[in-house]
Enzyme design. Sequence first.
Site, PDB file in Angstrom:
ATOM      1  N   HIS A   1      -6.347   8.536  -1.076  1.00 35.02           N
ATOM      2  CA  HIS A   1      -5.133   7.722  -1.109  1.00 35.02           C
ATOM      3  C   HIS A   1      -5.369   6.407  -0.363  1.00 35.02           C
ATOM      4  CE1 HIS A   1      -0.845   6.986  -1.390  1.00 35.02           C
ATOM      5  NE2 HIS A   1      -0.762   6.810  -0.086  1.00 35.02           N
TER       6      HIS A   1
ATOM      7  N   GLY B   1       3.170   0.140  -2.902  1.00 33.59           N
ATOM      8  CA  GLY B   1       2.776  -0.175  -4.269  1.00 33.59           C
ATOM      9  C   GLY B   1       3.982  -0.418  -5.149  1.00 33.59           C
TER      10      GLY B   1
ATOM     11  N   SER C   1       0.831  -1.208   0.000  1.00 27.14           N
ATOM     12  CA  SER C   1       0.000   0.000   0.000  1.00 27.14           C
ATOM     13  C   SER C   1       0.859   1.249   0.000  1.00 27.14           C
ATOM     14  CB  SER C   1      -0.918   0.004   1.230  1.00 27.14           C
ATOM     15  OG  SER C   1      -1.799  -1.098   1.192  1.00 27.14           O
ATOM     16  N   SER C   2       0.426   2.264  -0.755  1.00 30.25           N
ATOM     17  CA  SER C   2       1.135   3.547  -0.847  1.00 30.25           C
ATOM     18  C   SER C   2       2.534   3.312  -1.420  1.00 30.25           C
ATOM     19  CB  SER C   2       1.158   4.218   0.532  1.00 30.25           C
ATOM     20  OG  SER C   2       1.577   5.557   0.432  1.00 30.25           O
ATOM     21  N   LEU C   3       3.592   3.704  -0.713  1.00 32.32           N
ATOM     22  CA  LEU C   3       4.947   3.398  -1.183  1.00 32.32           C
ATOM     23  C   LEU C   3       5.105   1.902  -1.413  1.00 32.32           C
ATOM     24  CD1 LEU C   3       7.950   3.999  -1.744  1.00 32.32           C
ATOM     25  CD2 LEU C   3       8.315   4.053   0.733  1.00 32.32           C
TER      26      LEU C   3
END
Length: 412
Positions: free
Chosen positions: A374, A257, A253-255
């Site tokens: 986000h 990704g 998730s987020s970074l």
Amino acid sequence: MTDTEAKLIDAVATDASPHYEPYGWHHWPDFPWPSYQFRRALGETQEGGGTVSESFLAASRMIPGDYDSWHREWMVVADNNFRRGEAEEARGHIQTAMNCYLRAADMYRSAEFWLEPTDPRRMPTFEKAELSTRRFLAHTVPQGEFVEVPYEDDGKPMYGYFIRAPFDTGRQPVLISFGGLDSYKDELWFMTGRGALQRGISVLLMDGPGQGATLRRHGLANRYDYEVPVGRCIDWLATRDDVDTSRIAVSGSSLGGYYAARAGAMEPRLAAAISHGGVLSLYERYKDRAEDHGLASHMKWVFGADSMKGVAEKTKNFDMRGVFENMKCPYLILHGGHDVLGVEAARQGYQYAKAAGVNVTLMLVDAEMTGAEHCQHDNPTLGQELMIDWLADVFGIDQVDLSRSRAIAPAA
């Protein structure tokens, strides 16, 4: 950066009162970073990570922009839930105790968020989040496990939780789930874990290098070649007799990704990869970030850098160009259509991956669905439904048949 939506979080507020935006509830418009984090905590209440009333109670007592008050007020409601969990557990009220411990875990996570890496309150607060999760997992059926996955030769492991899906289905597929820059294993229940278990997929919720306990206990910064820690997780899973090693997926998730995309391209044992937040080149997103960035201190800690210029320099290797070409497994990018941290990176990653021949799916969540923030922080239930239904289809799980199979116990 060409993304016109990329600076939503830095936009000057035109309405200073609490109000709703396409990306969700905006509590302190003049203080967008704390408002973003409150939106995240508020969203996770629907997955058991708190209650709406307690969240607003804590926020009502905070001084906007004052991170000491942020820590203090989250600790009040977290401690209240943890103490109640202990009392109810002693009375034999196990489900209530589990609910309290789960709420406390995410409240402690929120309480820790803005503390500096060297703040003496940080590790004790983090350890309370871990303890709360472990108290919760002690009563899940099957019982969740706190695990140490071998990582470095000097004996420094990665930390995580392994939870088997509550169905009598023999060897099960597994989702290895990572957070990102600031999310860690104790939050992943609310982002991926619960949804996977409900659909017959076991989970390994992990703190990789640069994350959670692995960063806090060992000082291990992140790395661009995330196929290495993911590979260590697969090695560990392969030692178990309850895992279908032909159906192991990774999500980040987020970074994270980027971590998931990199692993999906470079670790051939993965059957699927999910970027819960799309990316192509991290350097393009980090190169102009200054020392006054809202998460500068945390970024430097995670990347093991002394300055934001140092962070940007390290991100030059975090690039999927020339890497996506190696990806053979199905790949999903799930991204909020009004992500306050930007949308263009997801489109760029999708377009490049598709051109490289990847079997890639892009889901952009719009405001009418909610979940447009986000990582679907405003509606994490929707995020789980989209990601895990896609993964269940990739794994060939018949959810109708699963619902009729002999369940061991509901997935909480």
